[in-house]
Scaffold this motif. Structure first.
Motif, PDB file in Angstrom:
ATOM      1  N   ILE A  90       0.820  -1.205   0.000  1.00  0.00           N
ATOM      2  CA  ILE A  90       0.000   0.000   0.000  1.00  0.00           C
ATOM      3  C   ILE A  90       0.859   1.264   0.000  1.00  0.00           C
ATOM      4  CG2 ILE A  90      -1.696   1.355   1.317  1.00  0.00           C
ATOM      5  CD1 ILE A  90      -2.866  -1.063  -0.064  1.00  0.00           C
ATOM      6  N   GLY A  91       1.893   1.307   0.779  1.00  0.00           N
ATOM      7  CA  GLY A  91       2.778   2.485   0.847  1.00  0.00           C
ATOM      8  C   GLY A  91       3.432   2.771  -0.492  1.00  0.00           C
ATOM      9  N   VAL A 101       3.767   5.601  -5.769  1.00  0.00           N
ATOM     10  CA  VAL A 101       3.717   5.606  -7.236  1.00  0.00           C
ATOM     11  C   VAL A 101       2.638   6.572  -7.728  1.00  0.00           C
ATOM     12  CG1 VAL A 101       3.136   4.209  -9.260  1.00  0.00           C
ATOM     13  CG2 VAL A 101       4.712   3.313  -7.548  1.00  0.00           C
ATOM     14  N   VAL A 102       1.473   6.534  -7.097  1.00  0.00           N
ATOM     15  CA  VAL A 102       0.385   7.434  -7.495  1.00  0.00           C
ATOM     16  C   VAL A 102       0.807   8.897  -7.297  1.00  0.00           C
ATOM     17  CG1 VAL A 102      -1.956   8.194  -6.906  1.00  0.00           C
ATOM     18  CG2 VAL A 102      -1.452   5.763  -7.161  1.00  0.00           C
ATOM     19  N   ILE A 103       1.405   9.198  -6.160  1.00  0.00           N
ATOM     20  CA  ILE A 103       1.856  10.578  -5.897  1.00  0.00           C
ATOM     21  C   ILE A 103       2.903  11.000  -6.927  1.00  0.00           C
ATOM     22  CG2 ILE A 103       3.171  12.019  -4.269  1.00  0.00           C
ATOM     23  CD1 ILE A 103       1.666  10.551  -2.012  1.00  0.00           C
ATOM     24  N   GLY A 157       2.511  14.481 -13.792  1.00  0.00           N
ATOM     25  CA  GLY A 157       1.418  15.049 -14.585  1.00  0.00           C
ATOM     26  C   GLY A 157       1.271  16.545 -14.343  1.00  0.00           C
ATOM     27  N   TRP A 158       1.364  16.958 -13.076  1.00  0.00           N
ATOM     28  CA  TRP A 158       1.252  18.376 -12.769  1.00  0.00           C
ATOM     29  C   TRP A 158       2.408  19.171 -13.389  1.00  0.00           C
ATOM     30  CZ3 TRP A 158      -1.691  22.131 -12.179  1.00  0.00           C
ATOM     31  CH2 TRP A 158      -1.224  23.360 -11.727  1.00  0.00           C
ATOM     32  N   VAL A 159       3.612  18.628 -13.365  1.00  0.00           N
ATOM     33  CA  VAL A 159       4.763  19.312 -13.968  1.00  0.00           C
ATOM     34  C   VAL A 159       4.532  19.494 -15.471  1.00  0.00           C
ATOM     35  CG1 VAL A 159       7.215  19.065 -14.546  1.00  0.00           C
ATOM     36  CG2 VAL A 159       6.436  18.651 -12.218  1.00  0.00           C
ATOM     37  N   VAL A 160       4.029  18.460 -16.129  1.00  0.00           N
ATOM     38  CA  VAL A 160       3.763  18.554 -17.569  1.00  0.00           C
ATOM     39  C   VAL A 160       2.708  19.632 -17.839  1.00  0.00           C
ATOM     40  CG1 VAL A 160       2.777  17.320 -19.551  1.00  0.00           C
ATOM     41  CG2 VAL A 160       4.499  16.213 -18.118  1.00  0.00           C
ATOM     42  N   VAL A 161       1.633  19.632 -17.060  1.00  0.00           N
ATOM     43  CA  VAL A 161       0.574  20.631 -17.234  1.00  0.00           C
ATOM     44  C   VAL A 161       1.120  22.034 -16.963  1.00  0.00           C
ATOM     45  CG1 VAL A 161      -1.589  21.488 -16.228  1.00  0.00           C
ATOM     46  CG2 VAL A 161      -1.336  19.069 -16.774  1.00  0.00           C
ATOM     47  N   ALA A 162       1.908  22.197 -15.921  1.00  0.00           N
ATOM     48  CA  ALA A 162       2.457  23.511 -15.576  1.00  0.00           C
ATOM     49  C   ALA A 162       3.398  24.025 -16.654  1.00  0.00           C
ATOM     50  CB  ALA A 162       3.182  23.437 -14.239  1.00  0.00           C
TER      51      ALA A 162
END
Length: 190
Positions: free
Chosen positions: A30-31, A36-38, A44-49
């Protein structure tokens, strides 16, 4: 390419997942799944930014830099026309060539202004009308009247109308600078 992708984080998560899977005999930890999700969300956020910042920079370049260049050229044309207008009075000779040059600059100036600056466009029209009065006085032998028209700061005077054209273009250039700065600032907000 604006973003250099570094796969070491993903590789480390995969390696840790394999090691823990062998030791604990569990399919998923789980950890590590959360990690991995984070990581994927962060990438994804870096690409969008980066894409958003690039879009803002490109928009400010198109709306700011190109317009700034266009207005600067218009301002230069106005100054060249004003120079020709006043040189006509200094030379006190045949003004045919300088008239052609003056109206050439005015035509280019009007084309550059287009519909972008109503105040400057109206001032150019009034300036041309004043210039025609100046030329008519000059050709009629009224040199003092031509000089007075050229230097007049009254509403219909050439000097006054040139000042309106100049200040309108200066204001438009400043507004364009602000657009450019705002676009760069917006790009930094990501």
């Amino acid at each position: 390419r604006l973003v250099r992708r570094d796969n070491t984080t993903e590789a480390a998560l995969v390696a840790a997942s394999v090691v823990l899977s062998r030791r604990t005999k569990r399919q998923f930890n789980i950890g590590l799944v959360i990690a991995v999700v984070i990581t994927l969300v962060t990438i994804g956020w870096v690409v969008v930014a980066v894409r958003g910042a690039a879009s803002d920079i490109d928009r400010s370049r198109i709306e700011g830099t190109a317009r700034f260049e266009h207005l600067a050229e218009a301002r230069i044309l106005a100054q060249q026309a004003r120079t020709d207008e006043t040189l006509q009075l200094i030379t006190r000779g045949d003004i045919t060539a300088s008239e052609k040059a003056f109206f050439g600059y005015i035509d280019e100036l009007s084309a550059r202004l287009g519909t972008g600056s109503p105040a400057a466009t109206a001032a150019v029209e009034t300036w041309v009308a004043g210039h025609r009065r100046q030329v008519n006085a000059y050709r009629a032998g009224d040199y003092p009247g031509a000089v007075a028209q050229a230097l007049s700061t009254e509403r219909g005077g050439s000097a006054a109308q040139f000042a309106v054209v100049e200040s309108s273009l200066r204001d438009d250039i400043e507004a364009t600078r602000n657009t450019l700065r705002d676009g760069m600032s917006d790009a930094g907000a990501y």
